[in-house]
Design a protein around this motif. Structure first.
Motif, PDB file in Angstrom:
ATOM      1  N   ILE A 189       1.061  -1.336  -0.032  1.00 25.18           N
ATOM      2  CA  ILE A 189      -0.158  -0.096  -0.044  1.00 25.18           C
ATOM      3  C   ILE A 189       0.889   1.181  -0.073  1.00 25.18           C
ATOM      4  CG2 ILE A 189      -1.991   1.414   1.162  1.00 25.18           C
ATOM      5  CD1 ILE A 189      -2.437  -1.477   0.007  1.00 25.18           C
ATOM      6  N   ASN A 190       1.923   1.232   0.966  1.00 26.08           N
ATOM      7  CA  ASN A 190       2.764   2.538   1.152  1.00 26.08           C
ATOM      8  C   ASN A 190       4.089   1.820   0.958  1.00 26.08           C
ATOM      9  OD1 ASN A 190       0.292   4.037   1.739  1.00 26.08           O
ATOM     10  ND2 ASN A 190       0.747   3.826   3.876  1.00 26.08           N
ATOM     11  N   ASP A 191       4.772   2.789   0.078  1.00 25.46           N
ATOM     12  CA  ASP A 191       6.181   2.399  -0.116  1.00 25.46           C
ATOM     13  C   ASP A 191       7.062   3.694   0.032  1.00 25.46           C
ATOM     14  OD1 ASP A 191       8.866   1.757  -0.861  1.00 25.46           O
ATOM     15  OD2 ASP A 191       8.214   1.093  -3.039  1.00 25.46           O
ATOM     16  N   PRO A 192       7.757   3.988   1.024  1.00 29.03           N
ATOM     17  CA  PRO A 192       8.416   5.184   1.053  1.00 29.03           C
ATOM     18  C   PRO A 192       9.401   5.546  -0.026  1.00 29.03           C
ATOM     19  CG  PRO A 192       9.023   3.741   2.955  1.00 29.03           C
ATOM     20  CD  PRO A 192       7.925   3.127   2.031  1.00 29.03           C
ATOM     21  N   LEU A 193       9.915   4.374  -0.481  1.00 34.78           N
ATOM     22  CA  LEU A 193      10.831   4.643  -1.707  1.00 34.78           C
ATOM     23  C   LEU A 193      10.171   5.152  -3.068  1.00 34.78           C
ATOM     24  CD1 LEU A 193      13.277   1.706  -0.742  1.00 34.78           C
ATOM     25  CD2 LEU A 193      13.413   4.503  -0.130  1.00 34.78           C
ATOM     26  N   ASN A 194       8.902   5.051  -3.149  1.00 36.35           N
ATOM     27  CA  ASN A 194       8.211   5.247  -4.378  1.00 36.35           C
ATOM     28  C   ASN A 194       7.263   6.531  -4.060  1.00 36.35           C
ATOM     29  OD1 ASN A 194       6.853   5.428  -6.837  1.00 36.35           O
ATOM     30  ND2 ASN A 194       6.149   2.998  -6.738  1.00 36.35           N
TER      31      ASN A 194
ATOM     32  N   THR B 133      -5.427  -8.812   6.095  1.00 28.61           N
ATOM     33  CA  THR B 133      -4.741  -8.217   7.302  1.00 28.61           C
ATOM     34  C   THR B 133      -4.264  -7.109   6.878  1.00 28.61           C
ATOM     35  OG1 THR B 133      -4.682 -10.660   8.128  1.00 28.61           O
ATOM     36  CG2 THR B 133      -3.353  -8.798   9.272  1.00 28.61           C
ATOM     37  N   ILE B 134      -3.926  -6.060   7.587  1.00 24.13           N
ATOM     38  CA  ILE B 134      -3.076  -5.030   7.554  1.00 24.13           C
ATOM     39  C   ILE B 134      -2.010  -5.099   8.253  1.00 24.13           C
ATOM     40  CG2 ILE B 134      -2.948  -2.317   7.848  1.00 24.13           C
ATOM     41  CD1 ILE B 134      -6.087  -2.346   7.803  1.00 24.13           C
ATOM     42  N   GLU B 135      -0.729  -5.182   7.598  1.00 23.44           N
ATOM     43  CA  GLU B 135       0.398  -5.419   8.285  1.00 23.44           C
ATOM     44  C   GLU B 135       1.328  -4.029   8.054  1.00 23.44           C
ATOM     45  OE1 GLU B 135       2.020  -8.849   6.484  1.00 23.44           O
ATOM     46  OE2 GLU B 135       0.472  -9.973   7.091  1.00 23.44           O
ATOM     47  N   THR B 136       2.087  -3.861   8.920  1.00 23.10           N
ATOM     48  CA  THR B 136       3.182  -2.653   9.030  1.00 23.10           C
ATOM     49  C   THR B 136       4.230  -3.048   9.411  1.00 23.10           C
ATOM     50  OG1 THR B 136       2.438  -2.052  11.170  1.00 23.10           O
ATOM     51  CG2 THR B 136       1.513  -0.686   9.340  1.00 23.10           C
ATOM     52  N   PRO B 137       5.107  -3.903   8.378  1.00 24.60           N
ATOM     53  CA  PRO B 137       6.312  -4.269   8.857  1.00 24.60           C
ATOM     54  C   PRO B 137       7.702  -3.472   9.319  1.00 24.60           C
ATOM     55  CG  PRO B 137       6.164  -4.445   6.400  1.00 24.60           C
ATOM     56  CD  PRO B 137       4.952  -4.136   7.163  1.00 24.60           C
ATOM     57  N   ALA B 138       7.475  -2.354   8.635  1.00 20.79           N
ATOM     58  CA  ALA B 138       8.180  -1.268   9.027  1.00 20.79           C
ATOM     59  C   ALA B 138       7.814   0.010   9.065  1.00 20.79           C
ATOM     60  CB  ALA B 138       9.735  -1.281   7.965  1.00 20.79           C
ATOM     61  N   GLU B 139       8.468   1.043   9.820  1.00 18.63           N
ATOM     62  CA  GLU B 139       7.774   2.341   9.742  1.00 18.63           C
ATOM     63  C   GLU B 139       7.708   3.044   8.161  1.00 18.63           C
ATOM     64  OE1 GLU B 139       8.712   6.717  11.990  1.00 18.63           O
ATOM     65  OE2 GLU B 139      10.212   5.308  12.008  1.00 18.63           O
ATOM     66  N   HIS B 140       6.412   3.598   8.214  1.00 12.56           N
ATOM     67  CA  HIS B 140       5.880   4.067   6.848  1.00 12.56           C
ATOM     68  C   HIS B 140       5.726   3.120   5.698  1.00 12.56           C
ATOM     69  CE1 HIS B 140       7.344   7.853   8.733  1.00 12.56           C
ATOM     70  NE2 HIS B 140       8.460   7.627   8.623  1.00 12.56           N
ATOM     71  N   THR B 141       5.474   1.848   6.086  1.00 10.41           N
ATOM     72  CA  THR B 141       5.165   0.808   5.067  1.00 10.41           C
ATOM     73  C   THR B 141       3.779   0.435   5.586  1.00 10.41           C
ATOM     74  OG1 THR B 141       6.299  -0.909   6.064  1.00 10.41           O
ATOM     75  CG2 THR B 141       7.438   0.209   4.518  1.00 10.41           C
ATOM     76  N   LEU B 142       3.013  -0.033   4.604  1.00  8.29           N
ATOM     77  CA  LEU B 142       1.868  -0.654   4.800  1.00  8.29           C
ATOM     78  C   LEU B 142       1.602  -1.630   3.762  1.00  8.29           C
ATOM     79  CD1 LEU B 142      -0.515  -0.106   6.934  1.00  8.29           C
ATOM     80  CD2 LEU B 142      -1.274   1.677   5.197  1.00  8.29           C
ATOM     81  N   PHE B 143       1.003  -2.863   4.067  1.00  8.22           N
ATOM     82  CA  PHE B 143       0.504  -4.166   3.414  1.00  8.22           C
ATOM     83  C   PHE B 143      -0.843  -4.464   3.599  1.00  8.22           C
ATOM     84  CE2 PHE B 143       5.181  -3.842   3.107  1.00  8.22           C
ATOM     85  CZ  PHE B 143       5.496  -4.467   1.885  1.00  8.22           C
TER      86      PHE B 143
END
Length: 161
Positions: free
Chosen positions: A9-14, A97-107
């Motif tokens: 959902i969120n990719d801080p590098l993109n 399931t909403i997952e946040t494996p690292a800060e500012h990421t969302l899957f």
């Protein structure tokens, strides 16, 4: 068939991907459960006939086929769909399931279980590959619609209240 896949959902590098908040994503996933006609064009009707704390029961009609299921909500974390055995339909489930494996990421993880045993899975292997592909495309469409709604401000708390 047991099958799962992730959608980022969120990719801080993109910087080309619009960032969604966990709350926007959650509201979109709940909206998909409560108003699936917005997400599934071939669905003829959906009625919710029983609500309890954290869950509700639905009846979805696709032409002559009617599917009953229960939706269980774990706020801001998970939407679980449980389909009991009914007629020709085997018991099955989908867990989103909403997952946040690292800060500012969302899957979002989509996890399917069609209730079949390993022997049945072997017999249905070719058909299951088609189902996996269809499920994945439908999930990608769901996230696309959630993104569009968020972009239009339709998933903001003030819009929904």
């Amino acid at each position: 068939m047991k099958f799962e896949h992730l959608i980022e959902i969120n990719d801080p590098l993109n910087p080309l991907i619009d960032t969604l908040t966990r709350e926007q994503l959650w509201r979109g996933l709940v909206l998909c459960a409560e108003m699936p006609k917005l997400f599934v064009p071939h669905l003829d009707e959906c009625t919710i006939d029983e609500r309890e704390s954290g869950s509700f029961r639905r009846s979805r009609r696709f032409g002559e086929l009617v599917v009953l299921d229960r939706v269980l909500l774990t706020p801001l974390q998970e939407v679980r769909y449980e389909v009991p055995e009914q007629g020709e339909i085997a018991a099955s489930s989908l867990t989103v399931t909403i997952e946040t494996p690292a800060e500012h990421t969302l899957f979002v993880r989509f996890k399917y279980d069609d209730g079949h045993d390993a022997e049945t899975d072997k017999v249905n292997a070719m058909y299951d590959e088609y189902k996996k592909s269809a499920y994945q495309e439908a999930d990608i469409d769901t996230i696309r619609i959630v993104r569009e709604m968020a972009g239009a401000g339709r998933l903001d708390a003030s819009y929904l209240n």
